[in-house]
Design a protein around this motif. Structure first.
Motif, mmCIF file in Angstrom:
data_model
loop_
_atom_site.group_PDB
_atom_site.id
_atom_site.type_symbol
_atom_site.label_atom_id
_atom_site.label_comp_id
_atom_site.label_asym_id
_atom_site.label_seq_id
_atom_site.Cartn_x
_atom_site.Cartn_y
_atom_site.Cartn_z
ATOM 1 N N ASP A 45 -8.884 0.684 3.338
ATOM 2 C CA ASP A 45 -9.501 0.605 2.005
ATOM 3 C C ASP A 45 -10.585 1.675 1.865
ATOM 4 O OD1 ASP A 45 -10.456 -0.174 -0.468
ATOM 5 O OD2 ASP A 45 -11.735 -1.759 0.349
ATOM 6 N N ARG A 49 -10.693 5.832 -0.575
ATOM 7 C CA ARG A 49 -11.656 6.061 -1.678
ATOM 8 C C ARG A 49 -11.868 7.560 -1.934
ATOM 9 N NH1 ARG A 49 -14.397 1.078 -3.168
ATOM 10 N NH2 ARG A 49 -13.215 -0.482 -2.007
ATOM 11 N N MET A 80 -21.547 4.544 -2.514
ATOM 12 C CA MET A 80 -20.885 3.237 -2.366
ATOM 13 C C MET A 80 -20.981 2.422 -3.650
ATOM 14 S SD MET A 80 -21.321 1.881 1.497
ATOM 15 C CE MET A 80 -23.073 1.983 1.651
ATOM 16 N N ALA A 82 -20.873 3.492 -6.497
ATOM 17 C CA ALA A 82 -19.898 4.038 -7.442
ATOM 18 C C ALA A 82 -18.470 3.908 -6.915
ATOM 19 C CB ALA A 82 -20.223 5.507 -7.724
ATOM 20 N N GLY A 83 -18.311 3.238 -5.770
ATOM 21 C CA GLY A 83 -16.955 2.964 -5.268
ATOM 22 C C GLY A 83 -16.374 4.042 -4.377
ATOM 23 N N GLY A 84 -17.203 4.980 -3.931
ATOM 24 C CA GLY A 84 -16.689 6.063 -3.092
ATOM 25 C C GLY A 84 -17.018 5.856 -1.621
ATOM 26 N N LYS A 247 -24.263 8.679 -6.635
ATOM 27 C CA LYS A 247 -23.457 8.059 -7.698
ATOM 28 C C LYS A 247 -22.790 9.118 -8.563
ATOM 29 C CE LYS A 247 -24.667 3.814 -10.021
ATOM 30 N NZ LYS A 247 -25.688 3.095 -10.775
ATOM 31 N N ARG A 254 -14.405 12.414 -10.116
ATOM 32 C CA ARG A 254 -13.452 11.779 -11.042
ATOM 33 C C ARG A 254 -13.128 12.699 -12.227
ATOM 34 N NH1 ARG A 254 -13.244 8.954 -15.363
ATOM 35 N NH2 ARG A 254 -15.459 9.063 -15.827
#
Ligand code: FES
Length: 584
Positions: A45, A49, A80, A82-84, A247, A254
């Protein structure tokens, strides 16, 4: 993170799938890569990312980057959130006073390291952590060439200290106290005592030296987060900027916001404007020239000088004024300066936030403060730096007019010449040296090739016997640079340099030299036939220990100051134009 498709449906690998090591089987390359990194405990997981690389320039030899561990932690938090996935990695780190022969000699090496490690390793965006003088330009040069989404994070300035009731900070005050010691105004005990007071914490120099200048230039270019230039190194504001930087790096990955969309001619023009208005370091123009060069643009120094005539110095910071960086931060930081400069800026230039500079400035509150002046009430009516030309410097020279003695800016005098740094060290303080206060000190062979690396030796000390008689400033001329923390009537970056046989090489003690800042001229008043005779007899110094390695590359490839002292092969083969364009 899924791979991206371009308009013509080509799949561009992202995340860990980027830039696979070549084993002749891409499936195996990814399999092997994942197997190894899982040895560090990562899950699939995490590895799927968006990856943000963080360049760690922490080093025991670089106290200006002493907060790097805390910054990395904060950037990782932002990534993290921001999901990375954040992965830090080292590059060369350059501490100004720990690098011989000079940090500038290593700047291009660091830029190559930065560019190639960004290219070589899988990452969708990169955060550059830099601060000390040459690190930010080196990182921006490398990242400009690599051209993946990039945010520059500044380490931040050190805190000021106190000495016998006086506020002190590196390194304008280092020079001031050393000058007093040379002039016998303070004794041995006091110079030892103040040595422990000048640097009160980790971080970069606390005045508008090169580090602070490059931090402000980074923000003006839009490649540093808005508000990111000025928070001191050890403050919560600095850590918050670091978190926001992480962030934003994920967001830039993206949206595909690459440096070529940010480092545009308009952004460079804004940065030149800011360099002038902050009374920035003369090194700033060399570094900006090098960064712009990587994007395919030359800086038009004549046009820059015209900008200087219409851009006043607004920031009251040492060495041009009285305050320190932490005061500028409390006064709203660079955003307060940008708000004042608004009519002179390209407000549609894009920043790392994806918003324009104008949109960012719309949110900046105005309040009363005494560090950033208004355009109507400036510290100095013109820009901090003036560009000179003349028979002594056919390709140009510069002077930091805002930090010069007003009574010396129109001056003709007799040259007292030193052939190189060793000659200067040997004779400057000789009681028998034939020198008077209205003479002009000339130092040759400290240019990009001459020293090598164009050391910050252009701030020639006042000869001891004159210093003891109370002389504080003299006209000084060289092909070298000067620390942004220094002040005086000092002509720098004389081009072409003496080691290339420029007119500076022909100057002899007793010649007359005329400086006119109002006419932007620097002239050697010697008849042409005499100069021709000296030129014919001139023997150029041969580079020492340059048979191999980086030193050989350096001597073969280094350009002059008007090309940013970058290596010729690192600039694009075809240039796109000149900056600024507005005054052409
Ligand atoms: Fe590192 Fe001044 S010595 S910023």
């Amino acid at each position: 993170m899924t791979d991206k498709k371009t308009d013509d449906a080509v799949v561009v690998p992202t995340g860990l799938r980027k830039g696979l090591t070549n084993y002749g089987d891409t499936g195996f390359s990814l399999f092997l890569r994942k197997a190894f990194i899982k040895g560090a405990g990562y899950t699939d997981d995490a590895l799927d990312r968006t990856i943000v690389g963080i360049i760690n320039t922490g080093s025991g030899y670089n106290p200006c980057h002493g907060n790097a561990p805390q910054l990395i932690e904060a950037v990782k938090r932002g990534v993290m959130l921001a999901g990375g996935l954040a992965i830090d990695f080292p590059t060369i780190s350059i501490g100004e006073s720990f690098s011989t022969p000079t940090s500038m000699y290593l700047r291009n090496l660091m830029s190559m390291d930065t560019e190639e490690m960004i290219r070589a390793q899988p990452m969708d965006a990169v955060v550059l952590i830099g601060g000390c003088d040459k690190t930010v330009p080196a990182q921006l040069m490398g990242a400009a060439s690599a051209n993946i989404p990039t945010v520059q994070l500044i380490t931040g300035s050190m805190l000021t200290g106190g000495h016998r009731g006086v506020r002190v900070g590196a390194c304008t005050d280092c020079r001031r106290y050393w000058g007093q010691y040379r002039g016998q105004e303070i004794d041995e005990a006091e110079i030892v005592e103040v040595n422990s007071k000048l640097v009160a914490s980790v971080g970069t120099c606390s005045v508008m030296g090169t580090a602070s200048t490059m931090a402000c230039i980074g923000e003006a270019l839009g490649i540093v987060m808005p508000g990111g230039a000025t928070p001191p190194a050890v403050t919560s504001d600095r850590m918050r900027i670091a978190e926001l930087t992480g962030k934003q790096a994920v967001e830039m990955a993206r949206t595909g916001l690459t440096p070529d969309k940010i480092l545009t001619p308009k952004a460079f023009e804004n940065a030149l404007r800011v360099l002038l208005a902050i009374g920035g370091s003369t090194n700033g123009i060399v570094h900006l020239t090098a960064i712009a060069g990587r994007m395919g643009y030359d800086i038009d120094l004549e046009a820059f000088d015209r900008m200087s005539r219409e851009t006043p110095v607004l920031v009251d910071l040492k060495p041009s004024g009285q305050h320190y960086m932490e005061d500028l931060h409390r006064a709203g930081g660079l955003q307060t300066v940008l708000r004042e400069l608004r009519p002179l800026l390209h407000l549609d230039a894009l920043t790392v936030t994806g918003r324009t500079l104008g949109e960012e400035l719309d949110d900046v509150p105005a309040f009363t403060q005494d560090v950033v002046r208004s355009v109507k009430d400036p510290i100095y009516p013109y820009g901090g730096i003036a560009f000179l030309r003349g028979s002594l410097a056919p390709e140009g020279a510069i002077i930091k007019q805002s930090a010069a003695d007003a009574t010396l800016m129109e001056h003709e005098g007799r040259a007292v010449v030193f052939e190189n740094s060793e000659d200067l060290a040997r004779r400057l303080d000789d009681p028998d040296l034939d020198v008077n206060a209205d003479d002009i000190l000339v130092l040759k062979n400290i240019g990009p090739i001459g020293a090598p690396g164009m050391p910050e030796a252009g701030y020639l000390p006042i000869p001891k016997k004159l210093a003891r008689a109370g002389v504080k400033d003299m006209v000084r001329i060289s092909d070298g640079r000067m620390s942004g923390t220094a002040a005086g009537t000092i002509v720098l970056h004389v081009t072409p340099e003496a080691a290339l046989g420029g007119p500076l090489a022909l100057v002899q003690s007793g010649d007359r030299i005329r400086l006119s800042v109002s006419e932007r001229s620097i002239d050697l008043l010697v008849a042409e036939d005499e100069l021709e005779r000296r030129r014919a007899a001139l023997v150029l110094p041969t580079p020492k220990n340059a048979e191999r390695g980086y030193r050989k590359l350096f001597f073969e490839q280094i350009t002059q100051a008007d090309k940013g002292c970058d290596f010729d092969f690192l600039r694009p083969p075809t240039m796109q134009g000149r900056i600024p364009t507005r005054n052409d």
